[in-house]
Design an enzyme around this catalytic site. Structure first.
Site, PDB file in Angstrom:
ATOM      1  N   HIS A  50       0.104  -3.116   0.888  1.00 16.49           N
ATOM      2  CA  HIS A  50      -0.606  -3.048  -0.370  1.00 16.49           C
ATOM      3  C   HIS A  50       0.003  -4.111  -1.175  1.00 16.49           C
ATOM      4  CE1 HIS A  50      -2.514   0.813   0.310  1.00 16.49           C
ATOM      5  NE2 HIS A  50      -1.308   1.130   0.726  1.00 16.49           N
ATOM      6  N   CYS A  57      -3.717  -0.269   5.003  1.00 16.54           N
ATOM      7  CA  CYS A  57      -3.040   0.937   5.012  1.00 16.54           C
ATOM      8  C   CYS A  57      -4.189   2.215   5.408  1.00 16.54           C
ATOM      9  CB  CYS A  57      -2.653   1.524   3.739  1.00 16.54           C
ATOM     10  SG  CYS A  57      -1.363   2.651   3.883  1.00 16.54           S
TER      11      CYS A  57
HETATM   12  N1  GLN Z   1      -3.182   8.498   3.687  1.00 12.75           N
HETATM   13  C1  GLN Z   1      -2.293   7.550   4.533  1.00 12.75           C
HETATM   14  C2  GLN Z   1      -0.875   7.806   4.546  1.00 12.75           C
HETATM   15  O1  GLN Z   1      -0.246   8.431   3.972  1.00 12.75           O
HETATM   16  C3  GLN Z   1      -2.585   6.117   4.012  1.00 12.75           C
HETATM   17  C4  GLN Z   1      -2.070   6.018   2.720  1.00 12.75           C
HETATM   18  C5  GLN Z   1      -2.387   4.682   2.087  1.00 12.75           C
HETATM   19  O2  GLN Z   1      -3.353   4.100   2.067  1.00 12.75           O
HETATM   20  N2  GLN Z   1      -1.431   4.143   1.310  1.00 12.75           N
HETATM   21  O3  GLN Z   1      -0.468   7.233   5.785  1.00 12.75           O
END
Ligand code: GLN
Length: 250
Positions: free
Chosen positions: A199, A94
């Site tokens: 995740h 992510c």
């Molecule tokens: N901040 C990034 C987004 O919102 C990644 C989010 C995350 O790592 N879950 O796309």
């Protein structure tokens, strides 16, 4: 041979329990008698590759990503790029995945520079668009064989990742949103570097992928060792519990 698991920005980029990926790698080495150690690599700390390494870059909020980009734009980022170009094993999840591309643009319009080692960039969601949240099932070409595998995980991101011409997706979405909710791709792969939105954490539910990363790190270090199979009953049950819920009914 000792395998070193480098947990990048461990104290910041650990969204939705991505530390579980570290634990999964560590335990699957321990269960096979492979000596493994974990090194947290936080802001201002240099990489210390040992020759048999896996680098993990977890997920995080826009704020954490903003805080670390200066560190990532320095010698550490340049070294990580050369490690990847040399075939080193990296898993970005992510927010970490987004920063393996050219840039991540926040909803406020700030472009956070990434490593640029994967030919992709991430755009913010448009007004009225929702965050992309939910369980995901992805069909993945086996990195070493010619079969198709599947991975499950959980996504929660606002960013929409667009792959460039030189980028290869990790796989195709069977259920869920993936890179951008539009083109059916999920994640990206470049040499032995993997990026994904999954995740969960990802690796405990997808033991074959965990073993792929360990095998690739050993092979890259010149250790041609076949990993003996483990009793993956619990891991496979965890996979089925998610895949069974999201797999489209025929
Ligand atoms: N901040 C990034 C987004 O919102 C990644 C989010 C995350 O790592 N879950 O796309």
């Amino acid at each position: 041979m000792k395998l070193t698991i480098h947990h990048l920005y461990a104290d910041m980029m650990n969204m939705y329990g991505d530390r579980g990926n570290v634990i999964s790698l560590e335990k699957r080495c321990e269960w096979r008698g492979i000596d493994a150690e974990v090194l947290d690599v936080n802001i201002g700390e240099s990489l210390r590759p040992t020759g048999c390494d896996i680098f993990l870059f977890g997920g995080g909020q826009d704020q954490e990503q903003t805080l670390l980009v200066e560190d990532l734009s320095g010698p550490k980022g340049r070294e990580l790029v050369s490690i990847i170009e040399d075939g080193g094993v990296v898993l970005g999840v992510c927010g970490g995945y987004q920063l393996m591309g050219h840039y991540y643009e926040t909803p406020e319009g700030e472009r956070l520079p990434g490593l640029g080692v994967m030919d992709l960039h991430t755009e913010p969601r448009k007004p009225g668009e929702e965050r992309l949240i939910g369980n995901v099932l992805v069909r993945v070409p086996d990195p070493v064989g010619d079969s198709l595998r599947e991975v499950v995980g959980f996504e929660n991101h606002g960013g929409r990742t667009m792959l460039g011409e030189r980028a290869e997706p990790l796989g195709r979405v069977v259920a869920g949103h993936g890179n951008n909710g539009r083109d059916g791709t999920e994640g990206a792969r470049y040499k032995n570097a993997y990026g994904t939105y999954l995740h969960g954490s990802l690796l405990p539910k997808n033991p074959w992928l965990t073993d792929q990363l360990v095998q690739a790190a050993l092979r890259h270090a010149g250790e041609e060792r076949e990993l003996e199979p483990l009793d993956d009953g619990a891991e496979e049950e965890a996979f089925r519990s998610v895949a069974g819920r999201v797999r489209p009914r025929r």
